[in-house]
Write a protein that holds these residues in place. Sequence first.
Motif, PDB file in Angstrom:
ATOM      1  N   PRO A 135     -75.387  24.496 -13.943  1.00  9.36           N
ATOM      2  CA  PRO A 135     -73.726  23.978 -13.964  1.00  9.36           C
ATOM      3  C   PRO A 135     -73.578  22.561 -13.132  1.00  9.36           C
ATOM      4  O   PRO A 135     -72.643  22.512 -12.293  1.00  9.36           O
ATOM      5  N   ILE A 136     -74.250  21.575 -13.676  1.00 11.74           N
ATOM      6  CA  ILE A 136     -74.194  20.390 -12.968  1.00 11.74           C
ATOM      7  C   ILE A 136     -72.581  19.816 -13.278  1.00 11.74           C
ATOM      8  O   ILE A 136     -72.144  19.332 -12.183  1.00 11.74           O
ATOM      9  N   ALA A 137     -72.146  20.047 -14.253  1.00 13.76           N
ATOM     10  CA  ALA A 137     -70.902  19.416 -14.434  1.00 13.76           C
ATOM     11  C   ALA A 137     -69.830  20.161 -13.659  1.00 13.76           C
ATOM     12  O   ALA A 137     -68.904  19.446 -13.143  1.00 13.76           O
ATOM     13  N   GLU A 138     -69.821  21.406 -13.062  1.00 13.70           N
ATOM     14  CA  GLU A 138     -68.970  22.043 -12.382  1.00 13.70           C
ATOM     15  C   GLU A 138     -69.108  21.398 -10.940  1.00 13.70           C
ATOM     16  O   GLU A 138     -68.158  21.737 -10.092  1.00 13.70           O
ATOM     17  N   LEU A 139     -69.926  20.795 -10.582  1.00 14.34           N
ATOM     18  CA  LEU A 139     -70.249  20.234  -9.257  1.00 14.34           C
ATOM     19  C   LEU A 139     -69.316  18.905  -9.086  1.00 14.34           C
ATOM     20  O   LEU A 139     -68.887  18.617  -7.997  1.00 14.34           O
ATOM     21  N   LEU A 140     -68.805  18.167  -9.999  1.00 15.73           N
ATOM     22  CA  LEU A 140     -68.207  17.002 -10.278  1.00 15.73           C
ATOM     23  C   LEU A 140     -66.825  17.031 -10.551  1.00 15.73           C
ATOM     24  O   LEU A 140     -66.353  17.968 -11.140  1.00 15.73           O
ATOM     25  N   THR A 141     -66.205  16.109  -9.843  1.00 14.85           N
ATOM     26  CA  THR A 141     -64.600  16.006 -10.209  1.00 14.85           C
ATOM     27  C   THR A 141     -64.351  15.415 -11.597  1.00 14.85           C
ATOM     28  O   THR A 141     -63.162  15.876 -12.187  1.00 14.85           O
ATOM     29  N   ASP A 142     -65.252  14.905 -12.316  1.00 13.84           N
ATOM     30  CA  ASP A 142     -65.204  14.361 -13.555  1.00 13.84           C
ATOM     31  C   ASP A 142     -66.416  14.902 -14.310  1.00 13.84           C
ATOM     32  O   ASP A 142     -67.473  14.418 -14.607  1.00 13.84           O
ATOM     33  N   PRO A 143     -66.300  15.972 -14.956  1.00 16.62           N
ATOM     34  CA  PRO A 143     -67.419  16.747 -15.764  1.00 16.62           C
ATOM     35  C   PRO A 143     -67.976  16.005 -16.850  1.00 16.62           C
ATOM     36  O   PRO A 143     -69.038  16.128 -17.156  1.00 16.62           O
TER      37      PRO A 143
END
Length: 406
Positions: free
Chosen positions: A279-287
């Motif tokens: 879930p890399i995108a879930e780490l980021l403020t801008d998925p």
Amino acid sequence: MSEFHVRAVSEGEQRACLDLLSEALHGKPASDEAWAKMAPTWPAAGKFAAFDDHDTPVGIASSFDTELTVPGGQKLVTAAVDGVAVRADWTRRGILTAMMAVQLEDFAARGVPLAALHASEGVIYGRFGYGAATFCKGVSVERPRARVRDGVGRDGVVRLVTPAEAVERVPALYDRFEGTRPGFLARPAQWWPGFFDRLVTGNDGYRVAVHSGPDGDDGYVVYQTIDVRDRQAPERGAILDIRELDAATPRAWAGLWRFLLSVDLVSAVTGRARPVDEPIAELLTDPRAVNTVEVMDDLWLRLVDVLAALRARTYGTAEPVVLEVLDKQLPDNNGRYVVGSGGVERTTAGADLRLDVATLSSLYLGHGLFADLALSGRVEVLDESAVDRADTLFHTARAPWCGTFF
């Protein structure tokens, strides 16, 4: 043209077999210096070769024994097939088929329940009972847009280590990760110098960073930076490419990604063989900074002993299903198996689903659905209600992932 015969490789014949493998993969024979480093990691054990009338190797099928984590956490002895090739002037004569038959018979005779490989071509190994059992994805993260959420990945410290320190520390660290996912492959002692040590001590610029949490070292990443600047875009940053990233805890995983995305003068962070559900995108403020650029097959699996393999894994909660398995290479596997949450047995009851061993091998670790393979004709449905039951029984909460190269 002379005939060939297949037999076990004897001591002293390994270098000629390795040169054959290198040539078939369009590489160069090993120099004396390179062979001196490789020899301890390439023993004669586990190798079968095809020889011509002059006892010159013209084909090679190599493997080493390791362990694979199956659903439920049990580790099964697995033959990792790590080098298969036929010399260019001996192809299309049945050498590969003969070597694979001898190799499979050896696995069965030794009681090895599983075999696994990374396939250079997708059309070769299905006919020998192998099926794509784990998949991985390639990702590209636009580093200027990627901002890790506040407070995430700040619970530890990441430090760069020297190649010598990486060689010393990472093997024990890797052992902490075994059993975290179905499909995860153990790395025996001989694997490390032949693969990891050569990688991090070589001339390709790989770096190793280690994450430390409250209980000490708990994750690491191997990466290299690739300069992509040119005259039209001299300001473009390098690409930071991940070779492998493993973490024993979610916090270590997040900390390593935070570190990678903080490296200066980088335009993108890429990784080719990441878990499909990472879930890399879930780490980021801008998925949307994360792009999945490809999804590909990774580990191909072969159930050598179907009953032992089926009994070793756990299953979901559903009424039992009777599978009829067809295996051309190892006919002792032919028959019907009743699979349920309480266990697996051979049975004479009527089959609910019929499939070959390659298809069962694809589904064994929890990837894919019986329903999808029924649509494609790979699963013959004799009882429509059995399809959903089989999918419930075989499904795993986490996608299977191999996590190693060989």
